[in-house]
Scaffold this motif. Structure first.
Motif, PDB file in Angstrom:
ATOM      1  N   LEU A 224     -63.524 -60.266  27.076  1.00  0.00           N
ATOM      2  CA  LEU A 224     -64.600 -61.343  26.690  1.00  0.00           C
ATOM      3  C   LEU A 224     -65.468 -61.336  27.914  1.00  0.00           C
ATOM      4  O   LEU A 224     -65.328 -60.853  28.922  1.00  0.00           O
ATOM      5  N   PRO A 225     -66.825 -61.849  27.344  1.00  0.00           N
ATOM      6  CA  PRO A 225     -67.737 -61.849  28.486  1.00  0.00           C
ATOM      7  C   PRO A 225     -67.257 -62.491  29.840  1.00  0.00           C
ATOM      8  O   PRO A 225     -67.920 -62.074  30.919  1.00  0.00           O
ATOM      9  N   ASP A 226     -66.511 -63.332  29.779  1.00  0.00           N
ATOM     10  CA  ASP A 226     -65.834 -64.102  31.010  1.00  0.00           C
ATOM     11  C   ASP A 226     -65.081 -63.285  31.948  1.00  0.00           C
ATOM     12  O   ASP A 226     -64.565 -63.544  32.827  1.00  0.00           O
ATOM     13  N   GLY A 227     -64.537 -61.940  31.279  1.00  0.00           N
ATOM     14  CA  GLY A 227     -63.795 -60.904  32.038  1.00  0.00           C
ATOM     15  C   GLY A 227     -62.108 -61.371  31.762  1.00  0.00           C
ATOM     16  O   GLY A 227     -61.176 -60.680  32.177  1.00  0.00           O
ATOM     17  N   ASP A 228     -62.018 -62.276  30.817  1.00  0.00           N
ATOM     18  CA  ASP A 228     -60.494 -62.560  30.420  1.00  0.00           C
ATOM     19  C   ASP A 228     -60.319 -61.677  29.110  1.00  0.00           C
ATOM     20  O   ASP A 228     -61.367 -60.989  28.359  1.00  0.00           O
ATOM     21  N   PHE A 229     -59.043 -61.439  28.825  1.00  0.00           N
ATOM     22  CA  PHE A 229     -58.551 -60.536  27.756  1.00  0.00           C
ATOM     23  C   PHE A 229     -57.825 -61.121  26.853  1.00  0.00           C
ATOM     24  O   PHE A 229     -56.685 -61.437  27.511  1.00  0.00           O
ATOM     25  N   ALA A 230     -58.001 -61.575  25.583  1.00  0.00           N
ATOM     26  CA  ALA A 230     -57.086 -62.536  24.680  1.00  0.00           C
ATOM     27  C   ALA A 230     -56.207 -61.275  24.155  1.00  0.00           C
ATOM     28  O   ALA A 230     -56.569 -60.373  23.647  1.00  0.00           O
ATOM     29  N   GLY A 231     -54.996 -61.557  23.986  1.00  0.00           N
ATOM     30  CA  GLY A 231     -54.371 -60.827  23.147  1.00  0.00           C
ATOM     31  C   GLY A 231     -54.032 -61.511  21.898  1.00  0.00           C
ATOM     32  O   GLY A 231     -53.696 -62.790  21.624  1.00  0.00           O
ATOM     33  N   SER A 232     -54.157 -60.811  20.746  1.00  0.00           N
ATOM     34  CA  SER A 232     -54.142 -61.216  19.258  1.00  0.00           C
ATOM     35  C   SER A 232     -53.873 -60.212  18.341  1.00  0.00           C
ATOM     36  O   SER A 232     -53.861 -58.998  18.846  1.00  0.00           O
ATOM     37  N   SER A 233     -54.019 -60.541  16.932  1.00  0.00           N
ATOM     38  CA  SER A 233     -54.139 -59.322  16.230  1.00  0.00           C
ATOM     39  C   SER A 233     -55.432 -58.737  16.331  1.00  0.00           C
ATOM     40  O   SER A 233     -55.722 -57.553  15.848  1.00  0.00           O
ATOM     41  N   MET A 234     -56.445 -59.308  16.857  1.00  0.00           N
ATOM     42  CA  MET A 234     -57.542 -58.506  17.025  1.00  0.00           C
ATOM     43  C   MET A 234     -57.271 -57.225  18.046  1.00  0.00           C
ATOM     44  O   MET A 234     -57.963 -56.429  18.118  1.00  0.00           O
ATOM     45  N   GLY A 235     -56.024 -57.491  18.949  1.00  0.00           N
ATOM     46  CA  GLY A 235     -55.754 -56.441  19.835  1.00  0.00           C
ATOM     47  C   GLY A 235     -55.469 -55.022  19.121  1.00  0.00           C
ATOM     48  O   GLY A 235     -55.904 -53.853  19.227  1.00  0.00           O
ATOM     49  N   ASP A 236     -54.767 -55.271  18.043  1.00  0.00           N
ATOM     50  CA  ASP A 236     -54.610 -53.937  17.115  1.00  0.00           C
ATOM     51  C   ASP A 236     -55.781 -53.724  16.567  1.00  0.00           C
ATOM     52  O   ASP A 236     -56.021 -52.254  16.210  1.00  0.00           O
ATOM     53  N   VAL A 237     -56.796 -54.357  16.265  1.00  0.00           N
ATOM     54  CA  VAL A 237     -58.026 -54.028  15.341  1.00  0.00           C
ATOM     55  C   VAL A 237     -58.825 -52.928  16.616  1.00  0.00           C
ATOM     56  O   VAL A 237     -59.230 -52.030  16.376  1.00  0.00           O
ATOM     57  N   ILE A 238     -58.606 -53.657  17.841  1.00  0.00           N
ATOM     58  CA  ILE A 238     -59.387 -53.030  18.895  1.00  0.00           C
ATOM     59  C   ILE A 238     -58.809 -51.666  19.182  1.00  0.00           C
ATOM     60  O   ILE A 238     -59.403 -50.535  19.347  1.00  0.00           O
ATOM     61  N   ASP A 239     -57.289 -51.558  19.187  1.00  0.00           N
ATOM     62  CA  ASP A 239     -56.848 -50.306  19.695  1.00  0.00           C
ATOM     63  C   ASP A 239     -56.837 -49.421  18.699  1.00  0.00           C
ATOM     64  O   ASP A 239     -57.038 -48.115  18.898  1.00  0.00           O
ATOM     65  N   ASP A 240     -56.588 -49.694  17.284  1.00  0.00           N
ATOM     66  CA  ASP A 240     -56.586 -48.763  16.083  1.00  0.00           C
ATOM     67  C   ASP A 240     -57.777 -48.505  15.385  1.00  0.00           C
ATOM     68  O   ASP A 240     -58.011 -47.339  14.827  1.00  0.00           O
ATOM     69  N   ASN A 241     -58.958 -49.404  15.938  1.00  0.00           N
ATOM     70  CA  ASN A 241     -59.919 -49.299  15.009  1.00  0.00           C
ATOM     71  C   ASN A 241     -61.364 -48.972  15.879  1.00  0.00           C
ATOM     72  O   ASN A 241     -61.665 -48.005  16.342  1.00  0.00           O
ATOM     73  N   THR A 242     -61.924 -50.225  16.642  1.00  0.00           N
ATOM     74  CA  THR A 242     -63.072 -50.349  16.971  1.00  0.00           C
ATOM     75  C   THR A 242     -63.205 -49.281  18.486  1.00  0.00           C
ATOM     76  O   THR A 242     -64.399 -48.835  18.466  1.00  0.00           O
ATOM     77  N   SER A 243     -62.125 -49.406  19.191  1.00  0.00           N
ATOM     78  CA  SER A 243     -62.261 -48.515  20.409  1.00  0.00           C
ATOM     79  C   SER A 243     -62.305 -46.982  20.071  1.00  0.00           C
ATOM     80  O   SER A 243     -62.496 -46.145  20.942  1.00  0.00           O
ATOM     81  N   ARG A 244     -61.813 -46.595  18.981  1.00  0.00           N
ATOM     82  CA  ARG A 244     -61.976 -45.078  18.544  1.00  0.00           C
ATOM     83  C   ARG A 244     -63.148 -44.978  17.975  1.00  0.00           C
ATOM     84  O   ARG A 244     -63.270 -43.522  17.570  1.00  0.00           O
ATOM     85  N   LEU A 245     -64.027 -45.704  17.919  1.00  0.00           N
ATOM     86  CA  LEU A 245     -65.489 -45.371  17.348  1.00  0.00           C
ATOM     87  C   LEU A 245     -66.338 -45.095  18.180  1.00  0.00           C
ATOM     88  O   LEU A 245     -66.277 -45.271  19.385  1.00  0.00           O
ATOM     89  N   SER A 246     -67.481 -44.367  17.728  1.00  0.00           N
ATOM     90  CA  SER A 246     -68.694 -44.043  18.793  1.00  0.00           C
ATOM     91  C   SER A 246     -69.234 -45.407  19.263  1.00  0.00           C
ATOM     92  O   SER A 246     -69.389 -46.359  18.544  1.00  0.00           O
ATOM     93  N   ARG A 247     -69.907 -45.296  20.638  1.00  0.00           N
ATOM     94  CA  ARG A 247     -70.690 -46.468  21.009  1.00  0.00           C
ATOM     95  C   ARG A 247     -71.622 -46.881  20.054  1.00  0.00           C
ATOM     96  O   ARG A 247     -72.060 -47.944  19.712  1.00  0.00           O
TER      97      ARG A 247
END
Lengths: 303, 152
Positions: free
Chosen positions: A261-284
């Motif tokens: 998050l912009p304040d440096g925090d990292f929320a854990g949630s079902s969004m974590g799966d979306v980030i790990d399996d989807n958006t972090s694997r996309l191009s910038r």
């Protein structure tokens, strides 16, 4: 797909001429066969990327350490009961190994199985219906490049009033309009790419857009936040207080990349799966396109 | 025994007593507040480091300082969760005390990730820095997912 077809056509052309032209052309044919293999590799690689962009892994993989990706068995809790995702590896007996390209397209575009059974919208075919033929067939090519996994599908455990396929058919008839994504010529390429990823392949609205009591996404409150089970899903429209209006484009891109998050925090949630399996694997570029699209939505206060 | 050493023993004895005393005075509220403060400092370091990693702010040798801050914060995690300290507004989930092995593994993960990040920051290798920083974030996220009340 197109490339593979062209190469295949060229290969057969050379093959016919081969008889009269002798060994030099055999080499050419071998080269072309190699090119076809490359094209296939390319298709599979593209399919792997698009499978990530489609978030298929999160739903079709069991939620335990060491689970084989895409072999199904993941429990998906919904207000209508628990769905258990099927095996989509190319195993002929327990997966989709027997499926033709048309079967696959029909499932993702129309929400219907090869036997004509209607799928429940817990499988977000309602979003994938906008995906292009080329992209879906690349995904299929990738799935079919994986080792088949023998793992039988389990029955969903649903409330009585939705527990038959009839309920799924009725829902589909009332609420679903199949159709491909149409780029908006008035918008930039970046915006169109973002819209395609968010609305269709990435199916972000499945979580972030509120639903009516029958489970239909409320189009007039796209990305305005929702509640799924016990989880409150945030508003990601550009509203400065209710949504992410204070985030820069780079903040959004980086959140989709690393989960910060912009304040440096990292929320854990079902969004974590979306980030790990989807958006972090996309191009910038693709993440920036998603950000551009989200920033263009109407800012929406909470209800 | 020379006077000096008697004095030294006395000092040690007194300070030991004092520190035990001070520890006994740590209320559950203090422990929760202290934890929040340490977590907030971690967030400060990740937020600042991310801006250097993304090239929005000149490094000027400060990435290493943030990496050290993260590593030392990580080394303190194990003592931040005394039993009974999930009081007041605490977002600490009971799983922390119910699944001590998993919780310890989540701490180890951050400890390892921050030491790799520190080494990368010291080396100045941009690619290694970006990858290591992503792992630091993944470790924060992984623990919060299991052990902290979900955020909106």
């Amino acid at each position: 797909m197109l490339v593979a077809a062209v190469v295949a056509a060229m290969t057969s052309f050379v093959w016919r001429r081969n008889k009269s032209l002798g060994t030099g052309v055999v080499t050419a044919a071998t080269l072309l066969a190699a090119a076809a293999a490359f094209a296939q590799d390319d298709l599979v690689r593209r399919g792997e990327y698009l499978t990530a962009a489609g978030g298929c892994i999160s739903c079709h993989t069991m939620d335990v350490a060491g689970a084989v990706p895409l072999a199904g068995g993941r429990k998906l809790e919904t207000p209508f009961g628990t769905f258990i995702s099927p095996n989509i590896t190319p195993d002929k007996a327990t997966g989709i190994g027997d499926w033709s390209e048309e079967d696959f397209l029909r499932a993702l575009w129309e929400g219907e199985s090869p036997d004509g059974e209607v799928y429940f919208p817990a499988f977000p075919y309602t979003a994938y219906t906008g995906a292009s033929r080329e992209d879906l067939l690349a995904i299929k090519a990738y799935l079919f490049s994986l080792s088949p996994v023998s793992q039988s599908n389990l029955e969903h455990d649903l409330s009585w009033y939705v527990s038959t396929r009839l309920a799924a058919s009725a829902w589909q008839m009332l609420n679903f309009e199949p159709g491909r994504f149409e780029p908006d010529a008035a918008q930039s390429d970046e915006w169109n790419r973002g819209a395609y990823l968010v609305r269709h392949l990435g199916h972000c609205g499945e979580c972030h857009t509120p639903r009516s009591s029958t489970g239909v996404l409320q189009a007039d409150r796209e990305m305005a936040g929702s509640v799924l089970g016990e989880e409150k899903i945030p508003n990601i429209t550009p509203h400065p207080d209710a949504g992410i209006g204070r985030w820069s484009k780079s903040d959004i891109e980086y959140f989709l990349d690393a989960g910060m998050l912009p304040d440096g925090d990292f929320a854990g949630s079902s969004m974590g799966d979306v980030i790990d399996d989807n958006t972090s694997r996309l191009s910038r570029e693709d993440r920036l396109a998603i950000a551009a699209y989200l920033m263009s939505l109407p800012a929406m206060a909470d209800d | 025994m020379p006077r000096k050493s008697i004095g030294a023993i006395l000092v040690v004895a007194i300070s030991t007593t004092l520190s035990i005393y001070a520890f006994a005075e740590t209320t559950a509220e203090d422990a929760a507040q202290y934890r929040t403060n340490v977590m907030t400092s971690l967030r400060g370091h990740t937020g600042a480091a991310s801006m250097i990693v993304r090239g929005q702010v000149e490094d000027g040798g400060h990435l290493v300082a943030h990496a050290r801050g993260l590593a030392s914060g990580a080394s303190e995690l194990a003592r931040l969760f005394p039993a009974g300290s999930n009081v007041g507004e605490s977002e600490a989930l009971p799983a922390i005390w119910e699944k001590p092995a998993e919780f310890a593994a989540a701490i180890d993960k951050l400890t390892n990730a921050t030491s790799v990040f520190l080494a990368a920051a010291e080396s100045g290798d941009k690619e290694a820095i970006a990858a290591a920083f992503r792992d630091v974030g993944g470790s924060c996220r992984g623990c919060h997912d299991q052990f902290r009340v979900a955020q909106e």
